[in-house]
Motif scaffolding. Sequence first.
Motif, PDB file in Angstrom:
ATOM      1  N   PRO A 185       0.851  -1.198   0.000  1.00 33.39           N
ATOM      2  CA  PRO A 185       0.000   0.000   0.000  1.00 33.39           C
ATOM      3  C   PRO A 185       0.889   1.251   0.000  1.00 33.39           C
ATOM      4  O   PRO A 185       2.030   1.202   0.496  1.00 33.39           O
ATOM      5  CB  PRO A 185      -0.763  -0.111   1.335  1.00 33.39           C
ATOM      6  CG  PRO A 185      -0.562  -1.505   1.812  1.00 33.39           C
ATOM      7  CD  PRO A 185       0.688  -2.031   1.184  1.00 33.39           C
ATOM      8  N   VAL A 186       0.363   2.353  -0.524  1.00 32.27           N
ATOM      9  CA  VAL A 186       1.188   3.567  -0.660  1.00 32.27           C
ATOM     10  C   VAL A 186       1.766   4.006   0.686  1.00 32.27           C
ATOM     11  O   VAL A 186       2.935   4.425   0.772  1.00 32.27           O
ATOM     12  CB  VAL A 186       0.385   4.708  -1.340  1.00 32.27           C
ATOM     13  CG1 VAL A 186       1.129   6.037  -1.242  1.00 32.27           C
ATOM     14  CG2 VAL A 186       0.140   4.363  -2.797  1.00 32.27           C
ATOM     15  N   ALA A 187       0.997   3.859   1.771  1.00 36.27           N
ATOM     16  CA  ALA A 187       1.509   4.287   3.085  1.00 36.27           C
ATOM     17  C   ALA A 187       2.756   3.476   3.460  1.00 36.27           C
ATOM     18  O   ALA A 187       3.699   4.010   4.064  1.00 36.27           O
ATOM     19  CB  ALA A 187       0.430   4.137   4.144  1.00 36.27           C
ATOM     20  N   ASP A 188       2.786   2.186   3.104  1.00 37.66           N
ATOM     21  CA  ASP A 188       3.975   1.366   3.388  1.00 37.66           C
ATOM     22  C   ASP A 188       5.138   1.754   2.464  1.00 37.66           C
ATOM     23  O   ASP A 188       6.297   1.764   2.878  1.00 37.66           O
ATOM     24  CB  ASP A 188       3.659  -0.125   3.218  1.00 37.66           C
ATOM     25  CG  ASP A 188       2.781  -0.651   4.353  1.00 37.66           C
ATOM     26  OD1 ASP A 188       2.604   0.086   5.349  1.00 37.66           O
ATOM     27  OD2 ASP A 188       2.265  -1.772   4.225  1.00 37.66           O
ATOM     28  N   GLN A 189       4.811   2.062   1.210  1.00 34.01           N
ATOM     29  CA  GLN A 189       5.868   2.525   0.286  1.00 34.01           C
ATOM     30  C   GLN A 189       6.521   3.787   0.855  1.00 34.01           C
ATOM     31  O   GLN A 189       7.744   3.956   0.790  1.00 34.01           O
ATOM     32  CB  GLN A 189       5.269   2.853  -1.087  1.00 34.01           C
ATOM     33  CG  GLN A 189       4.679   1.670  -1.828  1.00 34.01           C
ATOM     34  CD  GLN A 189       4.141   2.078  -3.209  1.00 34.01           C
ATOM     35  OE1 GLN A 189       4.213   3.229  -3.629  1.00 34.01           O
ATOM     36  NE2 GLN A 189       3.586   1.102  -3.920  1.00 34.01           N
ATOM     37  N   GLU A 190       5.691   4.653   1.424  1.00 36.17           N
ATOM     38  CA  GLU A 190       6.221   5.919   1.968  1.00 36.17           C
ATOM     39  C   GLU A 190       7.135   5.642   3.158  1.00 36.17           C
ATOM     40  O   GLU A 190       8.139   6.319   3.360  1.00 36.17           O
ATOM     41  CB  GLU A 190       5.053   6.843   2.347  1.00 36.17           C
ATOM     42  CG  GLU A 190       4.309   7.308   1.091  1.00 36.17           C
ATOM     43  CD  GLU A 190       3.128   8.220   1.375  1.00 36.17           C
ATOM     44  OE1 GLU A 190       2.546   8.139   2.487  1.00 36.17           O
ATOM     45  OE2 GLU A 190       2.782   9.014   0.473  1.00 36.17           O
ATOM     46  N   ARG A 191       6.794   4.597   3.924  1.00 34.08           N
ATOM     47  CA  ARG A 191       7.669   4.250   5.071  1.00 34.08           C
ATOM     48  C   ARG A 191       8.989   3.638   4.591  1.00 34.08           C
ATOM     49  O   ARG A 191       9.982   3.679   5.296  1.00 34.08           O
ATOM     50  CB  ARG A 191       6.927   3.306   6.033  1.00 34.08           C
ATOM     51  CG  ARG A 191       5.940   4.067   6.928  1.00 34.08           C
ATOM     52  CD  ARG A 191       5.395   3.187   8.036  1.00 34.08           C
ATOM     53  NE  ARG A 191       4.333   2.330   7.545  1.00 34.08           N
ATOM     54  CZ  ARG A 191       3.044   2.694   7.485  1.00 34.08           C
ATOM     55  NH1 ARG A 191       2.662   3.883   7.918  1.00 34.08           N
ATOM     56  NH2 ARG A 191       2.130   1.857   7.019  1.00 34.08           N
ATOM     57  N   VAL A 192       9.010   3.056   3.394  1.00 37.19           N
ATOM     58  CA  VAL A 192      10.277   2.528   2.849  1.00 37.19           C
ATOM     59  C   VAL A 192      11.266   3.686   2.652  1.00 37.19           C
ATOM     60  O   VAL A 192      12.434   3.590   3.016  1.00 37.19           O
ATOM     61  CB  VAL A 192      10.049   1.791   1.504  1.00 37.19           C
ATOM     62  CG1 VAL A 192      11.387   1.478   0.832  1.00 37.19           C
ATOM     63  CG2 VAL A 192       9.229   0.530   1.716  1.00 37.19           C
ATOM     64  N   PHE A 193      10.774   4.795   2.091  1.00 35.23           N
ATOM     65  CA  PHE A 193      11.674   5.924   1.818  1.00 35.23           C
ATOM     66  C   PHE A 193      11.742   6.928   2.975  1.00 35.23           C
ATOM     67  O   PHE A 193      12.762   7.587   3.160  1.00 35.23           O
ATOM     68  CB  PHE A 193      11.233   6.661   0.545  1.00 35.23           C
ATOM     69  CG  PHE A 193      11.581   5.925  -0.726  1.00 35.23           C
ATOM     70  CD1 PHE A 193      12.888   5.915  -1.198  1.00 35.23           C
ATOM     71  CD2 PHE A 193      10.621   5.223  -1.433  1.00 35.23           C
ATOM     72  CE1 PHE A 193      13.235   5.234  -2.358  1.00 35.23           C
ATOM     73  CE2 PHE A 193      10.949   4.539  -2.598  1.00 35.23           C
ATOM     74  CZ  PHE A 193      12.254   4.538  -3.057  1.00 35.23           C
ATOM     75  N   GLY A 194      10.612   7.065   3.722  1.00 36.07           N
ATOM     76  CA  GLY A 194      10.567   8.098   4.770  1.00 36.07           C
ATOM     77  C   GLY A 194      10.058   9.418   4.231  1.00 36.07           C
ATOM     78  O   GLY A 194      10.213  10.468   4.879  1.00 36.07           O
ATOM     79  N   ARG A 195       9.464   9.376   3.047  1.00 34.40           N
ATOM     80  CA  ARG A 195       8.881  10.586   2.441  1.00 34.40           C
ATOM     81  C   ARG A 195       7.546  10.230   1.782  1.00 34.40           C
ATOM     82  O   ARG A 195       7.329   9.061   1.436  1.00 34.40           O
ATOM     83  CB  ARG A 195       9.817  11.164   1.353  1.00 34.40           C
ATOM     84  CG  ARG A 195      11.023  11.888   1.912  1.00 34.40           C
ATOM     85  CD  ARG A 195      11.751  12.667   0.823  1.00 34.40           C
ATOM     86  NE  ARG A 195      12.894  13.380   1.365  1.00 34.40           N
ATOM     87  CZ  ARG A 195      12.834  14.609   1.879  1.00 34.40           C
ATOM     88  NH1 ARG A 195      11.703  15.281   1.891  1.00 34.40           N
ATOM     89  NH2 ARG A 195      13.935  15.170   2.363  1.00 34.40           N
ATOM     90  N   THR A 196       6.685  11.253   1.597  1.00 32.14           N
ATOM     91  CA  THR A 196       5.412  10.999   0.921  1.00 32.14           C
ATOM     92  C   THR A 196       5.662  10.818  -0.576  1.00 32.14           C
ATOM     93  O   THR A 196       6.653  11.324  -1.120  1.00 32.14           O
ATOM     94  CB  THR A 196       4.427  12.163   1.150  1.00 32.14           C
ATOM     95  OG1 THR A 196       5.040  13.378   0.698  1.00 32.14           O
ATOM     96  CG2 THR A 196       4.061  12.275   2.618  1.00 32.14           C
ATOM     97  N   GLN A 201       7.244  14.935   0.919  1.00 32.28           N
ATOM     98  CA  GLN A 201       7.356  15.541   2.258  1.00 32.28           C
ATOM     99  C   GLN A 201       7.973  14.514   3.208  1.00 32.28           C
ATOM    100  O   GLN A 201       7.569  13.343   3.190  1.00 32.28           O
ATOM    101  CB  GLN A 201       5.963  15.924   2.786  1.00 32.28           C
ATOM    102  CG  GLN A 201       5.282  17.041   2.004  1.00 32.28           C
ATOM    103  CD  GLN A 201       6.065  18.330   2.059  1.00 32.28           C
ATOM    104  OE1 GLN A 201       6.450  18.790   3.131  1.00 32.28           O
ATOM    105  NE2 GLN A 201       6.335  18.911   0.896  1.00 32.28           N
ATOM    106  N   GLU A 202       8.890  14.963   4.059  1.00 27.82           N
ATOM    107  CA  GLU A 202       9.528  14.038   5.004  1.00 27.82           C
ATOM    108  C   GLU A 202       8.506  13.587   6.058  1.00 27.82           C
ATOM    109  O   GLU A 202       7.731  14.415   6.569  1.00 27.82           O
ATOM    110  CB  GLU A 202      10.699  14.769   5.672  1.00 27.82           C
ATOM    111  CG  GLU A 202      11.523  13.843   6.537  1.00 27.82           C
ATOM    112  CD  GLU A 202      12.865  14.440   6.926  1.00 27.82           C
ATOM    113  OE1 GLU A 202      13.261  15.490   6.369  1.00 27.82           O
ATOM    114  OE2 GLU A 202      13.515  13.848   7.794  1.00 27.82           O
ATOM    115  N   LEU A 203       8.460  12.287   6.384  1.00 30.11           N
ATOM    116  CA  LEU A 203       7.584  11.797   7.451  1.00 30.11           C
ATOM    117  C   LEU A 203       8.182  12.246   8.781  1.00 30.11           C
ATOM    118  O   LEU A 203       9.389  12.145   8.990  1.00 30.11           O
ATOM    119  CB  LEU A 203       7.456  10.268   7.409  1.00 30.11           C
ATOM    120  CG  LEU A 203       6.978   9.650   6.086  1.00 30.11           C
ATOM    121  CD1 LEU A 203       6.830   8.132   6.233  1.00 30.11           C
ATOM    122  CD2 LEU A 203       5.656  10.268   5.622  1.00 30.11           C
TER     123      LEU A 203
END
Length: 299
Positions: A185-196, A201-203
């Motif tokens: 899911p996109v939210a997990d993809q964002e956690r892979v990089f640490g950005r949206t 945007q940085e998490l």
Amino acid sequence: MTTPQHSIFAQGTVAHHFLEFDLRRVEPSRAVAAVAQLRSPAVSAGGVNLVIAFGATFWRETAPDHAPASLRPFSAVVGPDGRSAPATQHDLWLWVSGSAPDVVFEHARAAAKLLGDVAVLSAEQPGFVHRDSRDLTGFIDGTANPQMLEAPQVALVPPGQPGENGSHVIAMRWVHNLDAFEALPVADQERVFGRTKVDSQELEGDAKPPTAHIARVEVHDDAGEELPIYRRSVPYGTVAEHGLYFVAFSADPARYDLMLARMFGTSTDGVHDRLTDFTRPVSGSYYFAPSLTRLAELA
Ligand code: HEM
């Protein structure tokens, strides 16, 4: 006073070609003369940018007084769980970039032809800019890169040091497993990089896991100062095999070692970068891009 290779910082180029060569058994002076010709109009005129960089052995033999002490070949990185970055060091690296693939191809071919008597083409990779500078995963690559005014300070050996205004290059070809990445899911993809994903945007805080790519590659010196690099990576590939040709420039190659150790779990905390679950490097080399002034002296 020395002038750096300006093409390191060239902007607005959508077409790229990277070439790696191994020198034939010829007199070093012949090899040097051939490399010097690369600055001739046949190769570097006509609207392309060219960066020339040498492996540690060749540069140290050719210009011992202008070789930084830290210059050395790339060493393989092998993590505790077996994930690894192989070393595939060659003698010479060229980066041709420009506004269209046809001119870039023509100039890459002309360069290889000029070097034919002294060097064997060992690896090459065309690359391209994908949408608004996105990696093939869909994430913007380059957000935290130093801006134009800071980039030379980050990328170049400081004045007064051996190799001044030269730059340490890392070149690695990474092969992505996009099907596995896109299954998240996109939210997990964002956690892979640490950005949206949409706007990079940085998490913040706990939303950014310690395994996130940007959490692993943000490194500091003993005084807590951040150690930046200047990245110029581009996507490449075919439908069957694709990924990122990772390229960066730095005043000091130790920054790459620190980042790779934190990506592959060989740093003290033993954590690996979650990104390495979805992409793996199949090549890795370090080169030195001397200043234009030193290149001209070789000629
Ligand atoms: C396939 C491999 C890689 C991919 C797809 C990738 C992609 C990205 C993306 C999307 C970002 C966030 C946006 C940005 O600031 O640019 C990023 C940041 C960064 N990457 Fe990578 N990268 C890869 C490999 C590497 C490697 C091998 C290194 C270092 C040796 C590295 C160093 C960095 C650094 C220093 C940042 C900025 C961190 C910060 O301060 O926020 N990357 N990368």
